[in-house]
Motif scaffolding. Sequence first.
Motif, PDB file in Angstrom:
ATOM      1  N   LEU A 269       0.697  -1.135   0.128  1.00  0.00           N
ATOM      2  CA  LEU A 269      -0.005   0.017  -0.083  1.00  0.00           C
ATOM      3  C   LEU A 269       0.920   1.241   0.006  1.00  0.00           C
ATOM      4  N   PHE A 270       1.859   1.357   0.931  1.00  0.00           N
ATOM      5  CA  PHE A 270       2.750   2.552   0.987  1.00  0.00           C
ATOM      6  C   PHE A 270       3.623   2.749  -0.436  1.00  0.00           C
ATOM      7  N   GLN A 271       4.055   1.616  -1.091  1.00  0.00           N
ATOM      8  CA  GLN A 271       4.663   1.732  -2.362  1.00  0.00           C
ATOM      9  C   GLN A 271       3.695   2.243  -3.532  1.00  0.00           C
ATOM     10  N   TYR A 272       2.378   1.672  -3.451  1.00  0.00           N
ATOM     11  CA  TYR A 272       1.423   2.325  -4.168  1.00  0.00           C
ATOM     12  C   TYR A 272       1.252   3.883  -4.246  1.00  0.00           C
ATOM     13  N   LEU A 273       1.028   4.274  -2.847  1.00  0.00           N
ATOM     14  CA  LEU A 273       1.073   5.732  -2.506  1.00  0.00           C
ATOM     15  C   LEU A 273       2.237   6.562  -3.111  1.00  0.00           C
ATOM     16  N   VAL A 274       3.339   6.028  -3.124  1.00  0.00           N
ATOM     17  CA  VAL A 274       4.268   6.755  -3.665  1.00  0.00           C
ATOM     18  C   VAL A 274       4.714   6.623  -5.073  1.00  0.00           C
ATOM     19  N   GLY A 275       4.088   5.463  -5.701  1.00  0.00           N
ATOM     20  CA  GLY A 275       4.043   5.668  -7.128  1.00  0.00           C
ATOM     21  C   GLY A 275       2.966   6.638  -7.725  1.00  0.00           C
ATOM     22  N   ARG A 276       1.664   6.828  -7.138  1.00  0.00           N
ATOM     23  CA  ARG A 276       0.832   7.848  -7.293  1.00  0.00           C
ATOM     24  C   ARG A 276       1.207   9.026  -7.145  1.00  0.00           C
ATOM     25  N   ILE A 277       2.101   9.293  -6.156  1.00  0.00           N
ATOM     26  CA  ILE A 277       2.553  10.563  -5.753  1.00  0.00           C
ATOM     27  C   ILE A 277       3.391  10.896  -7.052  1.00  0.00           C
ATOM     28  N   ASN A 278       4.360  10.011  -7.185  1.00  0.00           N
ATOM     29  CA  ASN A 278       5.503  10.205  -8.270  1.00  0.00           C
ATOM     30  C   ASN A 278       4.658  10.669  -9.552  1.00  0.00           C
ATOM     31  N   ALA A 279       3.725   9.864 -10.120  1.00  0.00           N
ATOM     32  CA  ALA A 279       2.953  10.145 -11.199  1.00  0.00           C
ATOM     33  C   ALA A 279       2.432  11.597 -11.390  1.00  0.00           C
ATOM     34  N   SER A 280       2.132  12.118 -10.143  1.00  0.00           N
ATOM     35  CA  SER A 280       1.464  13.466 -10.044  1.00  0.00           C
ATOM     36  C   SER A 280       2.413  14.519 -10.174  1.00  0.00           C
ATOM     37  N   ILE A 281       3.607  14.281  -9.600  1.00  0.00           N
ATOM     38  CA  ILE A 281       4.627  15.164  -9.596  1.00  0.00           C
ATOM     39  C   ILE A 281       5.884  15.171 -10.686  1.00  0.00           C
ATOM     40  N   THR A 287       1.118  12.542 -17.916  1.00  0.00           N
ATOM     41  CA  THR A 287       0.327  12.371 -16.544  1.00  0.00           C
ATOM     42  C   THR A 287      -0.672  13.271 -16.908  1.00  0.00           C
ATOM     43  N   ASP A 288      -2.089  13.020 -17.147  1.00  0.00           N
ATOM     44  CA  ASP A 288      -3.031  13.625 -17.452  1.00  0.00           C
ATOM     45  C   ASP A 288      -4.320  13.704 -16.362  1.00  0.00           C
ATOM     46  N   GLY A 289      -3.947  12.935 -15.418  1.00  0.00           N
ATOM     47  CA  GLY A 289      -5.102  12.858 -14.387  1.00  0.00           C
ATOM     48  C   GLY A 289      -5.633  11.446 -14.725  1.00  0.00           C
ATOM     49  N   ASN A 290      -5.588  10.629 -15.848  1.00  0.00           N
ATOM     50  CA  ASN A 290      -6.051   9.443 -16.016  1.00  0.00           C
ATOM     51  C   ASN A 290      -5.642   8.295 -15.128  1.00  0.00           C
ATOM     52  N   VAL A 291      -6.426   7.649 -14.702  1.00  0.00           N
ATOM     53  CA  VAL A 291      -5.892   6.442 -13.482  1.00  0.00           C
ATOM     54  C   VAL A 291      -5.200   5.583 -14.293  1.00  0.00           C
ATOM     55  N   SER A 292      -5.132   5.182 -15.590  1.00  0.00           N
ATOM     56  CA  SER A 292      -4.432   4.162 -16.205  1.00  0.00           C
ATOM     57  C   SER A 292      -3.118   4.721 -16.356  1.00  0.00           C
ATOM     58  N   ASN A 293      -2.831   5.791 -16.245  1.00  0.00           N
ATOM     59  CA  ASN A 293      -1.509   6.522 -16.522  1.00  0.00           C
ATOM     60  C   ASN A 293      -0.592   6.619 -15.121  1.00  0.00           C
ATOM     61  N   ARG A 294      -1.166   6.239 -14.153  1.00  0.00           N
ATOM     62  CA  ARG A 294      -0.562   6.548 -12.920  1.00  0.00           C
ATOM     63  C   ARG A 294      -0.618   5.419 -11.800  1.00  0.00           C
ATOM     64  N   GLY A 295       0.644   5.403 -11.133  1.00  0.00           N
ATOM     65  CA  GLY A 295       0.664   4.594 -10.057  1.00  0.00           C
ATOM     66  C   GLY A 295       0.908   2.980 -10.155  1.00  0.00           C
ATOM     67  N   HIS A 296       1.119   2.600 -11.328  1.00  0.00           N
ATOM     68  CA  HIS A 296       1.622   1.177 -11.744  1.00  0.00           C
ATOM     69  C   HIS A 296       3.010   1.104 -11.957  1.00  0.00           C
ATOM     70  N   GLY A 297       3.501   0.118 -11.074  1.00  0.00           N
ATOM     71  CA  GLY A 297       4.924   0.021 -10.852  1.00  0.00           C
ATOM     72  C   GLY A 297       5.506   0.693 -10.122  1.00  0.00           C
ATOM     73  N   LYS A 298       6.922   0.384 -10.047  1.00  0.00           N
ATOM     74  CA  LYS A 298       7.744   0.944  -8.755  1.00  0.00           C
ATOM     75  C   LYS A 298       8.005   2.556  -9.105  1.00  0.00           C
ATOM     76  N   SER A 299       8.131   3.206  -7.859  1.00  0.00           N
ATOM     77  CA  SER A 299       8.093   4.552  -7.774  1.00  0.00           C
ATOM     78  C   SER A 299       9.368   5.086  -8.735  1.00  0.00           C
ATOM     79  N   SER A 300      10.576   4.263  -8.666  1.00  0.00           N
ATOM     80  CA  SER A 300      11.658   4.843  -9.389  1.00  0.00           C
ATOM     81  C   SER A 300      11.242   4.918 -10.864  1.00  0.00           C
ATOM     82  N   ASN A 301      10.730   3.708 -11.471  1.00  0.00           N
ATOM     83  CA  ASN A 301      10.471   3.965 -12.777  1.00  0.00           C
ATOM     84  C   ASN A 301       9.387   5.018 -13.462  1.00  0.00           C
ATOM     85  N   VAL A 302       8.623   5.561 -12.318  1.00  0.00           N
ATOM     86  CA  VAL A 302       7.723   6.715 -12.936  1.00  0.00           C
ATOM     87  C   VAL A 302       8.623   7.854 -12.948  1.00  0.00           C
TER      88      VAL A 302
END
Length: 442
Positions: A269-281, A287-302
Amino acid sequence: LESNPIMESFGNARTVRNDNSSRFGKYIEMNFSSTPFSSPTNQTEEAKISLVGASVETYLLEKVRLVHQSIGERNYHIFYELFSLKRGVDSYVQDGNDNIHDKVEIEGNDETSQIANESNASLVDKFGLLNYDMEDFRMISNSDTYDRRDGVSDFDTFRDLKRAMNIMGFTKPEQNAVLGVTAALLHASNVTFHEIGEVECALDMDNPHLSYLVDLLGITKEDLNKALCYYEIVVGRGASGEENHFRELSQSQAEKGVEALIKATYGALFQYLVGRINASISGSDTTDGNVSNRGHGKSSNVGRKSRDSNKKEASIGILDIFGFESFEVNSFEQLCINYCNEALQQQFNRFVLRNEQEEYHREGISWSFIEFPENQDVLELIDSKGSGILNILHDQCRTPGASDKTFALSLYDKCSSHSRFEADSRQVAQQLFAVNHYAGSV
């Protein structure tokens, strides 16, 4: 900055010394690009530097805190903030609305407050918190510490968390799902087992916490019982095919399995949150706000994707990680944290002290040599192949029937001659050992 409340709620906790201590390490990279522009003052072309994005990588989330806290310490803030949903909802009944209202302030007599109260009442019922308080859950009550000494209210930080999740692009169903998983872990800590004979056990199907746990995680009682009370052995491979055999686990083993489930789920769960934050920043064009473009995979990849898309020209990296730790009870987390600090200390020694002094010597600059401690030996004690502590632990994890005792005995056998390893008769009797770090013995 707007993501900080999310990271603090899920990654910070009250400790003996600090009421808002970060219990994970992070590396933040801020990426910049430059664009030429004409200066109106001197009629020359200059470069305008712009911050185009950022990324966060996290390390060493302290998972042992999820199942044990020392006296005077708390679990992660989010488990206490979750009870903010109960504030002011006692007089309301479920209305079928599973969304958390944007306005979390639920005191007052206006219509907005009433809507928020009713919405929160629905979630409180769904999360199984209506008839329980903090003292009723094992994972937040074993230290008998529920508040903060710095005057900060969990109600206020929960409001900040909700605002930050809105800014970071979390939809209401996503926010409720995150909070639902958090509530599920509270109930997981309260599940119980029945002994069946000497080596077998089963989940107590009548435990009310079990129903909330499986509903919130979207699983069945039967599947959870199979996962916690049995383990699978695969026999045979190749043309003859494979056979799956199940073996029973004892009640103590199943209870350890629950702890492992709590740790693994919260870590994911924590890693998911970090990935979503990375997708936003990240500043990525995708990154257009579409869920499919965010938060999947490791935070470093994003973060790497964003850096490529923006063609960064410079970056600033900041590493924020634990210092050395030594507590009354030290566990795997402290070994990893102190190992990391040893590696950072060696990096500092080599690149700031040794290399600079060698450069001074080559250039003939008069210089009084600075002595510094060498710590390669303690790194080898921890990470060397064959006889390092981590390697021994890895081998023990793959050995059938291994235990804390067999791990300790293997350490005494292979590491006792090392100058940085310590295990006197008292420690051996208690299956303990110490590592003599440059900062002290732990």
